[in-house]
Design an enzyme around this catalytic site. Sequence first.
Site, PDB file in Angstrom:
ATOM      1  N   HIS A  93       0.870  -1.170   0.000  1.00 47.07           N
ATOM      2  CA  HIS A  93       0.000   0.000   0.000  1.00 47.07           C
ATOM      3  C   HIS A  93       0.910   1.223   0.000  1.00 47.07           C
ATOM      4  O   HIS A  93       1.744   1.384   0.900  1.00 47.07           O
ATOM      5  CB  HIS A  93      -0.913  -0.007   1.226  1.00 47.07           C
ATOM      6  CG  HIS A  93      -1.928  -1.114   1.201  1.00 47.07           C
ATOM      7  ND1 HIS A  93      -2.290  -1.830   2.322  1.00 47.07           N
ATOM      8  CD2 HIS A  93      -2.643  -1.631   0.174  1.00 47.07           C
ATOM      9  CE1 HIS A  93      -3.195  -2.750   1.981  1.00 47.07           C
ATOM     10  NE2 HIS A  93      -3.416  -2.640   0.691  1.00 47.07           N
ATOM     11  N   GLU A  96       2.168  -5.760  10.536  1.00 41.29           N
ATOM     12  CA  GLU A  96       1.784  -4.353  10.665  1.00 41.29           C
ATOM     13  C   GLU A  96       2.821  -3.721  11.588  1.00 41.29           C
ATOM     14  O   GLU A  96       2.877  -4.012  12.778  1.00 41.29           O
ATOM     15  CB  GLU A  96       0.383  -4.240  11.269  1.00 41.29           C
ATOM     16  CG  GLU A  96      -0.716  -4.915  10.457  1.00 41.29           C
ATOM     17  CD  GLU A  96      -1.171  -4.070   9.276  1.00 41.29           C
ATOM     18  OE1 GLU A  96      -0.820  -2.870   9.236  1.00 41.29           O
ATOM     19  OE2 GLU A  96      -1.879  -4.601   8.400  1.00 41.29           O
ATOM     20  N   GLU A 114       1.726   3.283   3.097  1.00 45.57           N
ATOM     21  CA  GLU A 114       2.301   2.591   4.257  1.00 45.57           C
ATOM     22  C   GLU A 114       3.791   2.410   3.984  1.00 45.57           C
ATOM     23  O   GLU A 114       4.232   1.427   3.406  1.00 45.57           O
ATOM     24  CB  GLU A 114       1.581   1.256   4.476  1.00 45.57           C
ATOM     25  CG  GLU A 114       0.096   1.451   4.790  1.00 45.57           C
ATOM     26  CD  GLU A 114      -0.701   0.158   4.810  1.00 45.57           C
ATOM     27  OE1 GLU A 114      -0.089  -0.927   4.788  1.00 45.57           O
ATOM     28  OE2 GLU A 114      -1.941   0.237   4.839  1.00 45.57           O
TER      29      GLU A 114
END
Length: 647
Positions: A245, A469, A248
């Site tokens: 993404h 993450e 990110e």
Amino acid sequence: MVPSLLLLLTGLFRATEPAPRCETGQETLGQCQTAQKAKCVDISLSSCTDVTYTQTMYPNFLDQKSREVIEYSSEYILISVLHNLLQGECNPDLRLLGCSVLAPQCEKDKVIKPCRHVCENLKKNCLSAFDAIDMAWPYFLDCDRFFAGEEEGCFDPLAKLRGEVAVEEDLPSDFPATFIQFKHHSYSQMVSTLKKTASRCSHIATTYSIGRSFEGKDLFVIEFSTKPGHHELLKPEFKYIGNMHGNEVVGKELLIYLAQYLCSEYLLGNPRIQTLINNTRIHLLPSLNPDGYELAAEEGAGYNGWVIGRQTAQNLDLNRNFPDLTSEAYRRAGIRGARLDHIPIPQSYWWGKVAPETKAVMKWMRSIPFVLSASLHGGELVVTYPYDYSRHPMEEKEFSPTPDEKMFKMLAKAYADAHPVISDRSEHRCGGNFVKRGGIINGAEWYSFTGGMADFNYLHTNCFEVTVEVGCEKFPLEEELFTIWHENRDALLNYMEMVHRGIKGIVSDKFGNPIKNARISVRGIQHDITTAADGDYWRLLPPGTYIVTAQAMGYTKVMKRVTLPIKMKRAGRVDFVLRPIEIWPNKLLRRPMEDMYDQYDPLELFDPHAQHAQARGGSQQVREKPWWWSYFSSLDLHKPLWLLKQH
């Protein structure tokens, strides 16, 4: 049609191909204009504002004498709409190449021709895209006529796409070679840093591209191995992927820092790093979505948006763009004897919009026998593992384990436990919601989605992949990057070392010949892996005792009992020798669907670098004019007849 072009298409245009302005024997535009003493002027063509130079000269190579004449020419209209006509194929390459002819580079009141080899390579790769829409190769991209050889002095109009025009400040001479700049890297700076790192460690590192983004940027990988560029027998393949993404960005920066760290520490004799590189082939892809990153970077660091730059230039979310094989796995789960591995891509998948970035990474997965992988994201602080798609589609949060649930939990904990913040027991922090789970969670139990890359890895290839993450801020300030790196460094290394858990070996016949695509099965786990081209395999397994079977078409099945101690941190060696059978049982004659990829699979025909056009709606019907002719309908008598193929 592009809205900004509507006004252009109402003007008057040149009718036919112009004659060159130079007399016979004159080779360059500069020679033709000596008498007029033409000067360099700023480029003001809206479709050519992103070229790597700032000035041009009129007349151009087509004898177009001013900016206005160029803007109202059919050649300029063509390069402006090619992106639409070819559905993004070979662009922006073709547009930049066209700009190098319509608005050639000018320095010190002299014009420089674009390089012939660049034109020839692009024509070789992109001619099929023109053929697919029944369009002739544009005359003004004639590689012999308007381009020059390197010995004559030329420039590469596509250098920007390869990151070759990066301008970086040199570090002071007294800075050590191991110095890492903890900053945000533009695309050009990223490519430059990766290439410099590979050059410093050329005996253990190399760079390569797995393909191109929609806007034409190379998807660069840096590889570390004792034999860069080659698979070595029994050496497992590992990959990290960042910036899936575009907004990110932490994963991208971490992998750039990791590349520099691996190189420096190897040269310094760090035993942990030397052992890792000597026994593993490591691939780092810092940015899978460089187009999205550029959009996010315009907002600047500190902007914690959740939308801008997340998707690709085609407005596609790459982590929703992979084939949904998870639904098929659930369907097969209740069928006796059905395998939940190496599931082929359904033909219906290709009916939708598939990003070139997605195609490139899928083809990459097939070309290298990856064993373990992780994709680095941002927005939370947790490690998730497959399945990411719920067993019941209407359930947004449902625990949905794979047959390798124990192994995936072990992999996820390897990263989480080595991360000082994820392993912190405080609930009042980023990622605090996952403290009671140990900083890890099954993906579908967190939130369910289809088309993810981790599920595809597991169900289509041998590779196990988790999603990390790496922080709640998607685009943190530069001053935070040093701390983020130190929080993740050991976790990144620890997870890579997990590629050596379980068993490995070679499957061969009685003469020692390797057997490709032999199946390695583990009793009680409904998921097989297959051998690579050299007959070697790697099967990730947690500690325990297993019955492992090797089988291949036309050979007897061989079973072995294997025990992996809890403290064992290296893969156990388990080889298999299979003997041919004289008469094949009927069940062996029936080759399971999942044993092979569809022979008509479009992915096999996709060239990730050339981005050749795919067939659009089958063969065209014979007609007087092709469908794209309407783009030039406003030209009246001045239509580009040179684009029509001569039948």
